[in-house]
Write an enzyme that holds these catalytic residues in place. Structure first.
Site, PDB file in Angstrom:
ATOM      1  N   ASP A  62       0.868  -1.182   0.000  1.00 31.41           N
ATOM      2  CA  ASP A  62       0.000   0.000   0.000  1.00 31.41           C
ATOM      3  C   ASP A  62       0.905   1.232   0.000  1.00 31.41           C
ATOM      4  OD1 ASP A  62      -1.674   2.150   0.658  1.00 31.41           O
ATOM      5  OD2 ASP A  62      -2.992   0.876   1.864  1.00 31.41           O
ATOM      6  N   VAL A  63       0.770   2.084  -1.019  1.00 32.65           N
ATOM      7  CA  VAL A  63       1.677   3.242  -1.128  1.00 32.65           C
ATOM      8  C   VAL A  63       1.484   4.262  -0.011  1.00 32.65           C
ATOM      9  CG1 VAL A  63       2.143   3.129  -3.607  1.00 32.65           C
ATOM     10  CG2 VAL A  63       0.105   4.354  -2.772  1.00 32.65           C
ATOM     11  N   ASN A  89       2.764   7.032  -9.332  1.00 37.59           N
ATOM     12  CA  ASN A  89       1.576   6.955 -10.194  1.00 37.59           C
ATOM     13  C   ASN A  89       0.340   6.423  -9.476  1.00 37.59           C
ATOM     14  OD1 ASN A  89       0.097   6.390 -12.921  1.00 37.59           O
ATOM     15  ND2 ASN A  89       0.230   4.402 -11.889  1.00 37.59           N
ATOM     16  N   TYR A 158      -9.956  14.368  -3.810  1.00 36.11           N
ATOM     17  CA  TYR A 158      -8.996  13.923  -4.834  1.00 36.11           C
ATOM     18  C   TYR A 158      -8.314  15.144  -5.448  1.00 36.11           C
ATOM     19  CZ  TYR A 158      -7.715  11.665  -9.363  1.00 36.11           C
ATOM     20  OH  TYR A 158      -7.071  11.190 -10.476  1.00 36.11           O
ATOM     21  N   ALA A 160      -7.912  18.071  -4.117  1.00 36.32           N
ATOM     22  CA  ALA A 160      -7.031  18.686  -3.114  1.00 36.32           C
ATOM     23  C   ALA A 160      -5.708  17.939  -3.042  1.00 36.32           C
ATOM     24  CB  ALA A 160      -7.722  18.682  -1.753  1.00 36.32           C
ATOM     25  N   ALA A 161      -5.788  16.609  -3.021  1.00 38.00           N
ATOM     26  CA  ALA A 161      -4.570  15.797  -2.944  1.00 38.00           C
ATOM     27  C   ALA A 161      -3.708  16.008  -4.189  1.00 38.00           C
ATOM     28  CB  ALA A 161      -4.940  14.320  -2.796  1.00 38.00           C
ATOM     29  N   LYS A 162      -4.366  16.004  -5.362  1.00 35.28           N
ATOM     30  CA  LYS A 162      -3.616  16.140  -6.616  1.00 35.28           C
ATOM     31  C   LYS A 162      -3.026  17.549  -6.762  1.00 35.28           C
ATOM     32  CE  LYS A 162      -4.213  11.993  -8.394  1.00 35.28           C
ATOM     33  NZ  LYS A 162      -3.070  11.064  -8.526  1.00 35.28           N
TER      34      LYS A 162
HETATM   35  N1  LIG Z   1      -7.528   7.703 -15.857  1.00 32.33           N
HETATM   36  C1  LIG Z   1      -7.677   9.019 -15.774  1.00 32.33           C
HETATM   37  O1  LIG Z   1      -8.547   9.608 -16.433  1.00 32.33           O
HETATM   38  C2  LIG Z   1      -6.753   9.830 -14.905  1.00 32.33           C
HETATM   39  C3  LIG Z   1      -6.822  11.229 -15.003  1.00 32.33           C
HETATM   40  C4  LIG Z   1      -6.000  12.010 -14.212  1.00 32.33           C
HETATM   41  C5  LIG Z   1      -5.110  11.395 -13.332  1.00 32.33           C
HETATM   42  N2  LIG Z   1      -5.057  10.034 -13.249  1.00 32.33           N
HETATM   43  C6  LIG Z   1      -4.099   9.462 -12.300  1.00 32.33           C
HETATM   44  O2  LIG Z   1      -3.270   8.536 -12.941  1.00 32.33           O
HETATM   45  C7  LIG Z   1      -2.844   7.532 -12.016  1.00 32.33           C
HETATM   46  C8  LIG Z   1      -3.116   6.156 -12.584  1.00 32.33           C
HETATM   47  O3  LIG Z   1      -4.517   5.999 -12.712  1.00 32.33           O
HETATM   48  P1  LIG Z   1      -5.202   4.972 -13.723  1.00 32.33           P
HETATM   49  O4  LIG Z   1      -6.209   5.727 -14.482  1.00 32.33           O
HETATM   50  O5  LIG Z   1      -4.189   4.157 -14.437  1.00 32.33           O
HETATM   51  O6  LIG Z   1      -6.031   4.079 -12.666  1.00 32.33           O
HETATM   52  P2  LIG Z   1      -6.063   2.522 -12.380  1.00 32.33           P
HETATM   53  O7  LIG Z   1      -7.051   2.351 -11.280  1.00 32.33           O
HETATM   54  O8  LIG Z   1      -6.237   1.723 -13.622  1.00 32.33           O
HETATM   55  O9  LIG Z   1      -4.584   2.253 -11.838  1.00 32.33           O
HETATM   56  C9  LIG Z   1      -4.173   2.719 -10.577  1.00 32.33           C
HETATM   57  C10 LIG Z   1      -3.265   1.671  -9.974  1.00 32.33           C
HETATM   58  O10 LIG Z   1      -2.869   2.138  -8.666  1.00 32.33           O
HETATM   59  C11 LIG Z   1      -3.032   1.073  -7.759  1.00 32.33           C
HETATM   60  N3  LIG Z   1      -3.293   1.575  -6.416  1.00 32.33           N
HETATM   61  C12 LIG Z   1      -4.389   2.274  -5.985  1.00 32.33           C
HETATM   62  N4  LIG Z   1      -4.293   2.511  -4.687  1.00 32.33           N
HETATM   63  C13 LIG Z   1      -3.120   1.976  -4.267  1.00 32.33           C
HETATM   64  C14 LIG Z   1      -2.472   1.883  -3.013  1.00 32.33           C
HETATM   65  N5  LIG Z   1      -3.018   2.409  -1.920  1.00 32.33           N
HETATM   66  N6  LIG Z   1      -1.271   1.248  -2.951  1.00 32.33           N
HETATM   67  C15 LIG Z   1      -0.720   0.689  -4.062  1.00 32.33           C
HETATM   68  N7  LIG Z   1      -1.291   0.750  -5.267  1.00 32.33           N
HETATM   69  C16 LIG Z   1      -2.478   1.368  -5.370  1.00 32.33           C
HETATM   70  C17 LIG Z   1      -4.238   0.303  -8.283  1.00 32.33           C
HETATM   71  O11 LIG Z   1      -4.291  -1.026  -7.751  1.00 32.33           O
HETATM   72  C18 LIG Z   1      -4.007   0.332  -9.779  1.00 32.33           C
HETATM   73  O12 LIG Z   1      -3.219  -0.736 -10.235  1.00 32.33           O
HETATM   74  C19 LIG Z   1      -3.598   7.826 -10.711  1.00 32.33           C
HETATM   75  O13 LIG Z   1      -2.769   8.536  -9.822  1.00 32.33           O
HETATM   76  C20 LIG Z   1      -4.755   8.690 -11.165  1.00 32.33           C
HETATM   77  O14 LIG Z   1      -5.218   9.522 -10.138  1.00 32.33           O
HETATM   78  C21 LIG Z   1      -5.853   9.235 -14.014  1.00 32.33           C
END
Ligand SMILES: NC(=O)c1ccc[n+]([C@@H]2O[C@H](COP(=O)([O-])OP(=O)(O)OC[C@H]3O[C@@H](n4cnc5c(N)ncnc54)[C@H](O)[C@@H]3O)[C@@H](O)[C@H]2O)c1
Length: 249
Positions: A62-63, A89, A158, A160-162
């Protein structure tokens, strides 16, 4: 490890954007360290990286845990002896409004999306400073800049965190320069499994995107690999948006 092989840590590397970034980095010659909660998907992505001829370590972690981040980084150093690139990520959407959210849900959104970056940067930076080189990229979101694609579902925690990632990135660029370059990426709507609430309305959302389509994970991966590999490097402390120009937010 080959003498020239570089090493990258990718959190949330099991699927989605993280997986695409890990694959692209593998093809660019990096050994990979993948951190995620999803054991099965981690193993599948690791197998694809091995098939590219690259070494790969996986950690089910867990990150949001600072201690676990320390263990991941220590084992990475023990195995490879260096860390060239960190991609923060891992993240999770938190679609709950201010009137409904519990304190625990808010804390969790900050822990997964923002504190996670602190956890991995604090453990990784000393090794990069010692080796006199390193790059870091953290995944923010267009939500941090716009407040979200739609008012229908609030993602304020979300956002706020980002947004916190963006301030952290600018401050750390000053603190960790001139050795480490650190940048943040704000993806727009990217087709993954994170939050189908937006991608399910693809037709409506696409009307507000200048390039006329939703993004895909490889759109983000290309930018990440550029930030990891470009030589020379004169870019740090920046927020880079990859959203096809979403103009209706
Ligand atoms: N998809 C979008 O439209 C989008 C837009 C803006 C930002 N993002 C950001 O991009 C990043 C990747 O998102 P994605 O779209 O590939 O989503 P996704 O859900 O497909 O992948 C996210 C990955 O992070 C892992 N994860 C989540 N919580 C975790 C934790 N506590 N510990 C370890 N691993 C954890 C998940 O298991 C998953 O494999 C994220 O930070 C997301 O906020 C995504």
């Amino acid at each position: 490890m080959g003498a020239q092989e570089k090493v990258a840590i990718v959190t949330g590397g099991a699927r989605g954007i993280g997986k695409a970034c890990a694959m692209d980095l593998a093809r660019a010659g990096y050994a990979l360290v993948l951190v995620d909660l999803l054991e099965k998907e981690l193993a599948e992505t690791a197998a694809l990286i091995s098939a590219e001829g690259r070494q790969v370590l996986t950690f089910v972690a867990d990150v949001s845990s600072h201690q676990r981040a320390g263990e991941v980084v220590a084992q990475t150093i023990e195995t490879f002896g260096r860390i060239d690139f960190l991609l923060n990520n891992a993240g999770r959407s938190a679609p709950v409004g201010i009137l409904e959210i519990s304190e625990d849900e808010f804390d969790r959104a900050i822990a997964i999306n923002l504190k996670s970056c602190f956890n991995y940067i604090q453990h990784t930076a000393p090794h990069m400073l010692k080796q006199r080189s390193g790059r870091i990229v953290s995944m923010s979101s267009l939500n941090a800049l716009s407040g979200g694609v739609t008012a229908a579902v609030s993602r304020f925690a979300y956002a706020a965190a980002k947004a916190g990632i963006l301030g952290m990135t600018r401050a750390l660029a000053k603190e960790l320069g001139p050795v480490i370059a650190i940048n943040a990426i704000c993806p727009g709507v990217i087709r993954t499994e994170i939050d189908t609430n937006v991608t399910d309305r693809a037709e409506e959302v696409t009307k507000g995107i200048a390039l006329g389509r939703l993004g895909c994970a490889d759109d983000v991966a290309q930018l990440v690999t550029f930030l990891a590999t470009s030589e020379p490097c004169f870019m740090t402390g920046q927020t880079l948006t990859v959203d096809g120009f979403q103009f209706n937010v």
